[in-house]
Write an enzyme that holds these catalytic residues in place. Structure first.
Site, PDB file in Angstrom:
ATOM      1  N   ASP A 117       0.036  93.087 -18.940  1.00 53.37           N
ATOM      2  CA  ASP A 117       0.443  94.370 -18.362  1.00 53.37           C
ATOM      3  C   ASP A 117      -0.584  94.901 -17.372  1.00 53.37           C
ATOM      4  OD1 ASP A 117       2.829  94.457 -19.743  1.00 53.37           O
ATOM      5  OD2 ASP A 117       2.014  95.630 -21.414  1.00 53.37           O
ATOM      6  N   ASP A 176       2.524  84.567 -21.225  1.00 50.25           N
ATOM      7  CA  ASP A 176       1.330  83.882 -21.711  1.00 50.25           C
ATOM      8  C   ASP A 176       1.652  82.393 -21.681  1.00 50.25           C
ATOM      9  OD1 ASP A 176      -0.619  82.596 -23.189  1.00 50.25           O
ATOM     10  OD2 ASP A 176      -0.563  83.992 -24.868  1.00 50.25           O
ATOM     11  N   TYR A 195     -16.350  76.501 -19.897  1.00 48.80           N
ATOM     12  CA  TYR A 195     -15.528  76.754 -18.707  1.00 48.80           C
ATOM     13  C   TYR A 195     -15.298  75.467 -17.913  1.00 48.80           C
ATOM     14  CZ  TYR A 195     -14.199  78.484 -14.074  1.00 48.80           C
ATOM     15  OH  TYR A 195     -13.578  78.694 -12.870  1.00 48.80           O
ATOM     16  N   LYS A 205     -12.023  72.766 -17.654  1.00 48.86           N
ATOM     17  CA  LYS A 205     -11.391  72.513 -16.353  1.00 48.86           C
ATOM     18  C   LYS A 205     -11.461  71.026 -15.992  1.00 48.86           C
ATOM     19  CE  LYS A 205      -9.968  76.453 -14.443  1.00 48.86           C
ATOM     20  NZ  LYS A 205      -8.581  76.650 -13.946  1.00 48.86           N
ATOM     21  N   THR A 225     -14.317  87.897  -5.970  1.00 48.21           N
ATOM     22  CA  THR A 225     -13.168  88.562  -6.595  1.00 48.21           C
ATOM     23  C   THR A 225     -13.618  89.143  -7.925  1.00 48.21           C
ATOM     24  OG1 THR A 225     -12.376  86.716  -7.934  1.00 48.21           O
ATOM     25  CG2 THR A 225     -11.666  86.754  -5.618  1.00 48.21           C
TER      26      THR A 225
END
Length: 257
Positions: A43, A69, A159, A163, A194
């Site tokens: 949301d 999701d 992380y 990936k 960002t």
């Protein structure tokens, strides 16, 4: 020779509400896509998704935002099914979904690892599965990874490690889908300016990343600008179709393979 332009194509972008995904959605609409479907996770991104939908329509394309999701195969299947129902089979599928965790490997909990694996590896795997099932022949698939796949660095084991499998998923899918003319690539930007980047980094790390790339001095922030990544992805999902099975690092000389 198949038509590899973006004109009149149907595009799906996961994580397409904002940041790189949102800019890609706007860009591909401006380059003639017939329809652009964007996915968003929570949301918190609903307003950004609506803004992106309006921008896509203003560029002359049809638009659809879908909240989901995507950490299950069933959810990914439903996402593609909604796009097919709304616009027909997609021609271009771009996956920008990802989650960062910066932490010493000895401090990563099992719950944290499971979440990272679900977001970064599992969702990418089933994104490629559904793309292979649902894309039109001569389609294009691109997944966002990270330039840390070319780094020798601490603290990003969960992380970059989750990936890393996407590189092999990409190679396998490229081989399997190639006879249908579908190209499959992965793109690893450097640290991007960002909101996705800053929460995981301390002030010292931010200062380092802003000077680490060979071209940092030519960037207004020292970081990778999403505006510099978008044209490369646009190329890969159009005239650059002959590049397939590859992971390309777009980072101004931040790391190399």
């Amino acid at each position: 020779m198949p038509n590899h332009s973006i004109q009149d194509k149907v595009v799906l972008i996961t994580g397409g509400a904002k940041n790189l995904g949102g800019l890609l959605a706007r860009d591909l609409a401006a380059h003639g896509a017939r329809a652009v479907a964007i996915h968003y996770n929570s949301d918190a991104s609903r307003d950004a998704a609506e803004d992106t939908v309006q921008a896509i329509r203003a560029a002359g394309a049809q638009a659809l935002a879908i909240q989901a999701d995507l950490s299950s195969a069933a959810a990914m299947e439903r996402l593609f099914a909604e796009v097919v129902a709304a616009f027909g089979r997609p021609d271009i599928a771009i996956n920008t979904v990802g989650k960062v965790l910066k932490k010493p490997i000895t401090e990563v909990s099992e719950a944290e690892y499971d979440e990272m694996a679900a977001v970064n590896a599992k969702s990418a795997f089933f994104f490629l599965c559904e793309a292979g099932r649902q894309l039109n022949d001569n389609g294009k698939v691109c997944t966002l990874v990270t330039s840390l796949l070319g780094a020798f660095t601490p603290f990003y084991a969960a992380y970059a490690g989750t990936k890393a499998p996407v590189e092999h998923f990409t190679r396998a899918a490229a081989k399997e889908f190639g006879e249908r003319g579908i190209s499959v690539t992965a793109v690893g930007p450097g640290p991007m300016d960002t909101p996705f980047f800053y929460p995981a980094e301390g002030a010292d790390a931010v200062a380092y990343h802003k000077t680490a790339a060979a071209l940092s001095a030519l960037s207004s922030t020292g970081l990778t600008d999403i505006g510099d990544v978008v044209p490369f992805i646009r190329h890969l999902v159009s005239d650059g179709w002959w590049i397939t099975g590859q992971t390309i690092l777009i980072n101004g000389g931040y790391t190399t393979k």
